[in-house]
Scaffold this motif. Structure first.
Motif, mmCIF file in Angstrom:
data_model
loop_
_atom_site.group_PDB
_atom_site.id
_atom_site.type_symbol
_atom_site.label_atom_id
_atom_site.label_comp_id
_atom_site.label_asym_id
_atom_site.label_seq_id
_atom_site.Cartn_x
_atom_site.Cartn_y
_atom_site.Cartn_z
ATOM 1 N N THR A 23 0.646 -1.140 0.144
ATOM 2 C CA THR A 23 -0.020 0.078 0.049
ATOM 3 C C THR A 23 1.029 1.357 -0.023
ATOM 4 O O THR A 23 0.465 2.218 -0.522
ATOM 5 C CB THR A 23 -0.915 0.033 1.218
ATOM 6 O OG1 THR A 23 -0.174 -0.233 2.241
ATOM 7 C CG2 THR A 23 -1.976 -1.191 1.195
ATOM 8 N N GLU A 49 -8.475 10.767 -0.207
ATOM 9 C CA GLU A 49 -7.257 10.259 0.818
ATOM 10 C C GLU A 49 -7.727 9.973 2.033
ATOM 11 O O GLU A 49 -8.456 10.437 2.681
ATOM 12 C CB GLU A 49 -6.394 11.656 0.870
ATOM 13 C CG GLU A 49 -5.183 11.462 2.035
ATOM 14 C CD GLU A 49 -4.432 12.685 2.062
ATOM 15 O OE1 GLU A 49 -3.408 12.609 2.925
ATOM 16 O OE2 GLU A 49 -4.716 13.672 1.465
ATOM 17 N N THR A 50 -7.468 8.519 2.405
ATOM 18 C CA THR A 50 -7.898 8.035 3.581
ATOM 19 C C THR A 50 -7.020 8.893 4.796
ATOM 20 O O THR A 50 -6.335 9.444 4.529
ATOM 21 C CB THR A 50 -7.468 6.464 3.699
ATOM 22 O OG1 THR A 50 -6.091 6.393 3.770
ATOM 23 C CG2 THR A 50 -8.109 5.811 2.456
ATOM 24 N N LYS A 51 -7.698 8.505 6.220
ATOM 25 C CA LYS A 51 -7.252 9.341 7.132
ATOM 26 C C LYS A 51 -5.708 8.479 7.484
ATOM 27 O O LYS A 51 -4.957 9.053 8.477
ATOM 28 C CB LYS A 51 -8.197 8.859 8.355
ATOM 29 C CG LYS A 51 -8.324 7.390 8.933
ATOM 30 C CD LYS A 51 -9.002 7.609 10.167
ATOM 31 C CE LYS A 51 -9.318 6.297 10.781
ATOM 32 N NZ LYS A 51 -10.043 6.105 12.094
ATOM 33 N N LYS A 52 -5.562 7.427 6.960
ATOM 34 C CA LYS A 52 -4.175 7.020 7.015
ATOM 35 C C LYS A 52 -2.873 7.472 6.045
ATOM 36 O O LYS A 52 -1.931 7.021 5.933
ATOM 37 C CB LYS A 52 -4.181 5.374 6.821
ATOM 38 C CG LYS A 52 -5.159 4.550 7.749
ATOM 39 C CD LYS A 52 -5.133 3.145 7.583
ATOM 40 C CE LYS A 52 -6.266 2.443 8.434
ATOM 41 N NZ LYS A 52 -6.181 1.206 8.313
ATOM 42 N N GLY A 53 -3.691 8.354 5.193
ATOM 43 C CA GLY A 53 -2.946 9.074 4.305
ATOM 44 C C GLY A 53 -2.606 8.456 2.907
ATOM 45 O O GLY A 53 -1.602 8.819 2.015
ATOM 46 N N LEU A 54 -3.451 7.361 2.709
ATOM 47 C CA LEU A 54 -3.241 6.843 1.422
ATOM 48 C C LEU A 54 -4.305 7.650 0.468
ATOM 49 O O LEU A 54 -5.398 7.758 0.429
ATOM 50 C CB LEU A 54 -3.986 5.364 1.291
ATOM 51 C CG LEU A 54 -3.218 4.331 2.283
ATOM 52 C CD1 LEU A 54 -3.737 2.992 2.229
ATOM 53 C CD2 LEU A 54 -1.403 4.241 2.073
ATOM 54 N N ALA A 71 -11.322 2.153 5.403
ATOM 55 C CA ALA A 71 -10.056 2.989 6.071
ATOM 56 C C ALA A 71 -10.556 3.560 7.341
ATOM 57 O O ALA A 71 -9.712 4.179 8.142
ATOM 58 C CB ALA A 71 -9.382 3.655 5.271
ATOM 59 N N GLY A 74 -11.767 9.709 5.915
ATOM 60 C CA GLY A 74 -10.821 10.533 4.918
ATOM 61 C C GLY A 74 -11.697 11.496 4.318
ATOM 62 O O GLY A 74 -12.812 11.914 4.660
ATOM 63 N N CYS A 94 -17.119 6.332 11.752
ATOM 64 C CA CYS A 94 -16.382 6.779 10.540
ATOM 65 C C CYS A 94 -16.745 8.347 10.136
ATOM 66 O O CYS A 94 -17.952 8.820 10.535
ATOM 67 C CB CYS A 94 -16.865 5.967 9.242
ATOM 68 S SG CYS A 94 -16.031 6.333 7.725
#
Length: 485
Positions: A23, A49-54, A71, A74, A94
């Protein structure tokens, strides 16, 4: 020697790449391949952009939305106008930020009748949706400022905020949606914080306010059909430093003549921007926006005649009428049960007389809230009749308590609305060697009830857990044609 060293370095680099998460590599691809995006992402209408930065792009909003919900949240940004084929739901736990970016998110159902599942967005319990938009090129039209539109649902054509859900509308518009329950733009059972944006031009009302609704800044709820902000009995708006905002207010229960109802509380310093959709008097009293009814005004000319007395010509005319009385004019009062039943559908009333005792209609699963005229104003038995009039029954769906029981144990108790789906049903604790079959209307037998089942019982009731005992096996012994026992 040099070749061996180069080969060693290449091998080490390959091993390093193998150790990196896939990822992390995908997140660096220009345009992104997450959610089925194109190699460059240049033509995809959605980026996220997900909250994980993806980061990624998607050719369809549904797949981009799915990436965010998986995720835990985001930001999703529209790059073109998009149409969704299904309701986009923010699940519990979420948080999603929707940046309309001056584009439109539509269901494309503008010309269809309201139906279950026809809305654009739903915020579930413990979910949060933030809506904002940046207008491109300074355009001033509502759609070009970014809009949620084209939904047509029984509740919440634009956005349905369920109990425990939260919506923050910062900018953008909710327009051209439809609902069968006064919530064409927003149907709120949870919490809405509207600090900007516009809710307008929705059929079946702009906002149905049955939760907590705070407005501030230049937020506007105006120009909607039927009602702008529909307030059931006891519900209010909360104002927090409104500046340049505009709100049309509609009371489900109009106060009797001379009485008042507080419709807006909080930080209120003037009546500017607040209007009544029912032609009630809007005033500021003790820091609240209050709506007040008045007695029916006198007919034109009646006040001056009482003050000055009749003229000579009028006196002559009056004497002539006394000598030759005319038959009293009668008008027709029509009662429409609006989905219910009523024994009396019409009556004749002499001009100037009161309507009299009003009939009481009945409707399974609904509470009768009164008779309303064509202007949406509640009518009482003392209303004077001066023309033919049509009255329509108004209803409020009953709220019903449902208890989930597993044997003698109560699993959960919650409230549902008649005519709506049961919604999420909590599973009972698992049992060893037993399979949970579902919730049923009877302890033995009965009909299975799922989260999509429609509530058709108007009284409080209990659903029962059914199980299949996997330990109950039938064992057959074969003697193999011998004399076994």
């Amino acid at each position: 020697m040099i070749k061996k060293r180069a080969l060693s370095l290449l091998l080490s680099f390959s091993m390093l790449l193998a150790l990196l998460p896939g990822t992390a590599l995908a997140a660096q691809v220009p345009g992104g391949l997450l959610g089925g995006g194109s190699p460059t992402g240049a033509n995809d209408p959605v980026s996220y952009e997900t909250k994980k930065g993806l980061k990624g792009t998607s050719p369809k909003i549904e797949s981009g939305w799915q990436e965010l919900t998986a995720a835990g949240g985001g930001t999703l940004t529209l790059r073109k106008d998009v149409t969704s084929s299904a309701v986009l739901t923010v699940p519990g736990g979420c948080q999603i930020t929707l940046n309309l970016n001056g584009r439109t998110l539509s269901r494309g159902l503008q010309n269809q009748s309201p139906r279950d599942g026809g809305g654009v967005l739903t915020v579930a319990a413990n979910g949060e949706l933030i809506v904002k938009s940046t207008p491109p090129n300074g355009s001033s039209t509502p759609a070009a400022r970014g809009a949620i539109m084209g939904g047509s649902s029984t509740t919440g054509g634009g956005v349905h905020v369920k109990r425990g859900g939260r919506l923050k509308l910062q900018s953008g518009s909710i327009i051209e949606n439809a609902s069968a329950s006064y919530g064409g733009g927003i149907f709120n059972e949870g919490t809405v914080v509207m600090s900007g944006g516009t809710v307008s031009n929705n059929k079946g009302g702009g906002v149905y306010q049955d939760g907590l609704f705070t407005v501030s800044g230049g937020a506007k709820v105006t120009g909607n059909e039927t009602a702008n902000v529909y307030l059931p009995a006891g519900k209010k708006l909360t104002a927090d430093k409104v500046s340049g905002g505009a709100f049309g207010l509609f009371l489900a229960s109009v106060p009797e003549a001379g009485k008042a109802v507080a419709a807006v509380t909080g930080s209120v310093s003037s009546t500017e921007g607040y209007t009544s959709d029912q032609n009630l008097i809007v005033s500021l009293e003790e820091g609240n926006i209050v709506l007040r009814s008045t007695e029916k005004p006198a007919e034109p000319g009646q006040f001056m005649q009482a003050m000055n007395g009749p003229s000579a010509d009028e006196s002559t005319t009056f004497t002539t009428r006394q000598d030759a009385p005319q038959a009293a004019t009668e008008y027709t009062v029509t009662f429409s049960a609006n989905g219910g039943t009523v024994k009396e559908t019409q009556r004749k009333v002499a001009s100037g007389n009161s309507i009299g005792t009003l009939p009481i209609p009945a409707r399974v699963g609904y509470k009768f809230t009164g008779w309303f005229n064509e202007s949406g104003i509640k009518v009482s038995s003392t209303e004077k009749v001066t023309a033919d009039i049509s009255l329509t029954a108004h209803w409020q769906a009953k709220r019903i308590t449902v208890t989930l029981k597993d044997g003698n144990k109560t699993v959960d108790t919650y409230t549902v609305v008649f005519g709506k789906p049961y919604g999420s049903l909590q599973d009972p604790d698992p049992k060893q060697d037993a399979e949970f079959l579902g919730w049923f209307t009877k302890e033995q037998g009965g009909t299975e009830v799922t989260e999509d089942s429609i509530v058709d019982r108007e009284n409080n009731h209990t659903l029962y857990a059914h199980w299949k005992n996997n330990a109950d096996l039938t064992i057959t012994f074969h003697s193999n044609y011998g004399a076994g026992t």
